[in-house]
Design an enzyme around this catalytic site. Structure first.
Site, PDB file in Angstrom:
ATOM      1  N   GLU A 151       0.910  -1.139   0.048  1.00 19.70           N
ATOM      2  CA  GLU A 151       0.060  -0.008  -0.169  1.00 19.70           C
ATOM      3  C   GLU A 151       0.751   1.152   0.126  1.00 19.70           C
ATOM      4  OE1 GLU A 151      -4.191  -1.515   2.215  1.00 19.70           O
ATOM      5  OE2 GLU A 151      -2.594  -0.472   3.508  1.00 19.70           O
ATOM      6  N   GLU A 308      -6.922  -7.660  -0.718  1.00 14.20           N
ATOM      7  CA  GLU A 308      -7.041  -7.615   0.554  1.00 14.20           C
ATOM      8  C   GLU A 308      -8.723  -7.301   0.654  1.00 14.20           C
ATOM      9  OE1 GLU A 308      -5.177  -5.087   3.469  1.00 14.20           O
ATOM     10  OE2 GLU A 308      -3.194  -5.749   2.751  1.00 14.20           O
TER      11      GLU A 308
END
EC number: 3.2.1.23
Length: 679
Positions: A151, A308
């Site tokens: 991320e 995710e």
């Protein structure tokens, strides 16, 4: 197919065994993973401190054990490089790795994503550990894909970033004369005579909070520079892996419409796009659908990875509601229907301490399989095994595209006026949501995409028109395409300099209009879109707000007028015949009823048909593989609904039954329909 070793929809998620010092726990994890149909575990995401306790020492024995333990039980590895959080010793010995924030404050060690992307130390050690990991595991049969960092995001404003910014500008512009012209530095005495006079635009210089900037050109370039800087960090690790691993795919997890990075540019450096999906309690289903479509669009329609999603609840939003029964399964198939070839969760076992201990997991704190969430995960795992490779690498064939551009978004957000309430992503979503309600399939595309494959291209708030794009639009319309854009479009070029001669600048020719003024009112104040029929009579009215372009036609036909204020009777919706096609302009931000009715008309005129007529709250999407179409029907309602399949019969993949006529679909239910012959 992402990796032929596992020819099915991957099912798994982030696993942090290093947080547990217990062989009994690790053995129990494996037992429960097998019960749930988990076949991929993402390892080593935040383990840099464990892997490298000091400058010269590397410790991968623990990772050997975990990869081997999983593989011996039929579970593959998505192997991360561990560089998402640097070790404490590195921050202590080499403070250049620490970021300086927007307020000019030097960070200390803590949290994550806390590394300066232009730190020589961070770059050296992150590249080195990626190299060592790749050398060690290059031939390990368990590793299906490599996961660089995690991320990426956040900007830094330190001195080394400032120096690197000057070098980046020198490479881009070549001379200070060109830079001064591009930034219009004659304004407010900003002319630069030496490169070292340029400083990072933060709250100490050009910017204020909430994306307010005195010099949009400087701030816009700094966002490009920071996105490129973080991308360079990714590429350092990517290349270190690729040196040892010539064929295994490499990715990093993106975050949907995250504002700080230009994901279309990033996607060029990724073998497969992956992203993390965390809707809030009030996120519209259509917004999640749009983001899936955007992630698919980053690589020209290539299937993506859902890296995710939470199996239950999140921990970091204001209100962390549980996913209701059936919702996790429903949202998983929403992702698959829009191009995902994996469904992975964060996390596989819930942490016992720190900020993610209340983030949902496949294995909850109770530690056994007798939970609602685990049972739902296991059902999904069973269904994925049943589906096998049927859907893998299936594509979405949309004839309508919506343009999304991060640099245009930055420019809109940085603009000083005309309205603080103008939100680029919201305006894009309004058009997407209307098409979603109409069950019309959409591709989300960047400005580099070939337009000829589409019948309709929509570019809401195309404020920045990049070099050559207007000509591209003109050719598309000339050849028979339908183009639609909106208020506040065609205003500036790539350096945020206004295109003179009247708005919408370079789009003026194809649209057949010019905008004299732009009115901005409080969002609660509205005007009316009064429709005209073919004979010019007033015929129905809708509401509009936010911005109001006062436009004059130059060959275009006015199909709707403003209903009030001093510009009552001026055009608000126009269409221009241009070559074989049409170019539409919507001069204000309309209500949703207008957009549904309007886009239905636009699509019908262009020959674009909905996938299926369904009740409200039901989503449809379609993937195609080897000539076979797979129609997904997703019931977001809590109640059962009736689905009319008309004169078609289908094979429903999850029940393995033939269906036709009217089918009852339970609340939160899913159908995957393989089209069969006509009845």
């Amino acid at each position: 197919m992402i990796n032929e070793k596992l020819p099915k929809i991957w099912h798994g998620g982030d696993y942090n065994p290093e947080q547990w010092d217990s062989k009994e726990i690790w053995d129990e994890d494996v037992r429960m993973f097998k019960l749930a149909g988990i076949d991929v575990a993402t390892l080593n995401v935040f383990s840099w401190a464990l892997n490298q306790p000091d400058e010269e020492t590397y410790n991968f024995e623990w990772l050997d054990d975990k990869i081997n333990r999983l593989y011996e039980n039929g579970i593959y590895t998505c192997l991360a490089t561990s560089t998402a959080a640097h070790p404490a010793w590195m921050a202590k010995k080499y403070p250049d790795v620490l970021r300086v924030d927007f307020y000019g404050r030097k960070r200390k060690f803590g949290s994550r994503h806390n590394s300066c992307p232009n730190s020589p130390t961070y770059r050296e050690y992150s590249e080195r550990i990626a190299d060592k990991l790749a050398e060690r595991y290059k031939d390990h049969p368990a590793v299906l894909i490599w996961h660089v960092s995690n991320e990426y995001g956040g900007y830094c404003y330190c001195d080394q970033c400032q120096i690197s910014f000057r070098n980046w500008l020198s490479d881009k512009y070549g001379t200070l004369e060109k830079l001064n012209k591009a930034w219009n530095t004659g304004f407010w005495g900003h002319t630069f005579y030496e490169w070292d006079e340029i400083v990072a635009p933060n709250i100490l210089s050009e910017e204020r909070e909430n994306n307010e900037s005195d010099f949009q050109g400087i701030s816009l370039d700094y966002r490009r520079f920071q996105s490129d800087s973080l991308l360079d960090c990714y590429k350092l690790e990517y290349n270190a892996i690729r040196k040892h691993v010539p064929n295994t795919p490499i990715t990093t997890n993106l975050m949907g419409t995250y504002p700080m990075l230009d994901y279309f540019k990033w996607a060029k450096e990724m073998d497969v796009v992956s992203w993390d999906n965390y809707p809030a309690i009030d996120t519209p289903f259509s917004y999640t659908a749009m983001t899936h479509d955007l992630m698919r669009g980053l690589k020209n329609g290539q299937p993506f990875m859902l890296m995710e999603q939470t199996p239950s609840q999140q921990n970091w939003q204001p209100y962390n509601s549980l996913k209701r029964p059936g919702v996790m399964r429903l949202w998983s198939y929403q992702a698959i229907g829009r191009g995902a070839d994996t469904i992975l969760y964060f996390q596989l076992r819930r942490s016992v301490g720190a900020c993610e201990k209340y983030h949902g997991a496949v294995i909850e704190h109770v530690g056994h399989e007798n939970t609602r969430v685990f049972k739902e995960v296991a059902q999904i795992g069973k269904e994925f095994n049943q589906l096998g490779d049927t859907l893998l690498d299936a594509r979405v064939n949309a004839k309508v595209a919506i343009v999304f551009d991060w640099e245009n978004r930055w420019a809109v957000e940085l603009s000083s006026g005309p309205s603080v309430s103008l939100d680029y992503v919201n305006e894009v979503h309004k058009y997407y949501d209307a098409l979603y309600k109409l069950n019309v399939q959409v591709d989300m595309i960047g400005v580099e995409e070939d337009l000829s494959q589409y019948d309709v291209v929509i570019a809401p708030v195309l404020y920045m028109v990049k070099e050559g794009y207007a000509a591209k639009v003109e050719q598309f319309v000339q050849n028979g395409g339908t183009f639609l854009t909106t208020f506040f479009s065609g205003i500036v070029n790539e350096t945020d300099i206004v295109t003179l001669g009247g708005y919408p600048g370079e789009l003026r020719n194809v649209l057949g209009i010019w905008a004299e003024e732009i009115d901005a009112l409080h969002p609660d104040e509205t005007n009316q879109i009064v429709m005209k029929d073919s004979r010019g009579n007033m015929n129905g009215s809708y509401s509009c707000n936010l911005l109001f372009d006062l436009i004059h036609t130059e060959g275009a036909e006015a199909v709707a007028e403003y209903g009030s204020d001093f510009y009552k009777g001026m055009p608000v919706v126009t269409v221009n015949k241009f070559g074989e096609g049409k170019a539409w302009y919507v001069a204000s931000s309309p209500d949703q009823k207008f957009l549904v009715d309007f886009l239905q008309t636009v699509c019908e005129e262009a020959g674009v048909q909905p996938l299926l007529a369904v009740p409200e709250g039901v989503e449809t999407t379609e993937r195609v593989k080897d000539g076979q179409t797979y129609l997904f029907v997703l019931n977001h309602n809590a109640e059962e609904v009736a689905i009319d399949l008309k004169d078609r019969q289908y094979q429903e993949l999850l029940s393995d039954q033939q269906v036709s006529g009217t089918v009852e679909l339970e609340g939160k239910g899913v159908l995957i329909l393989a089209k069969a012959q006509e009845i």
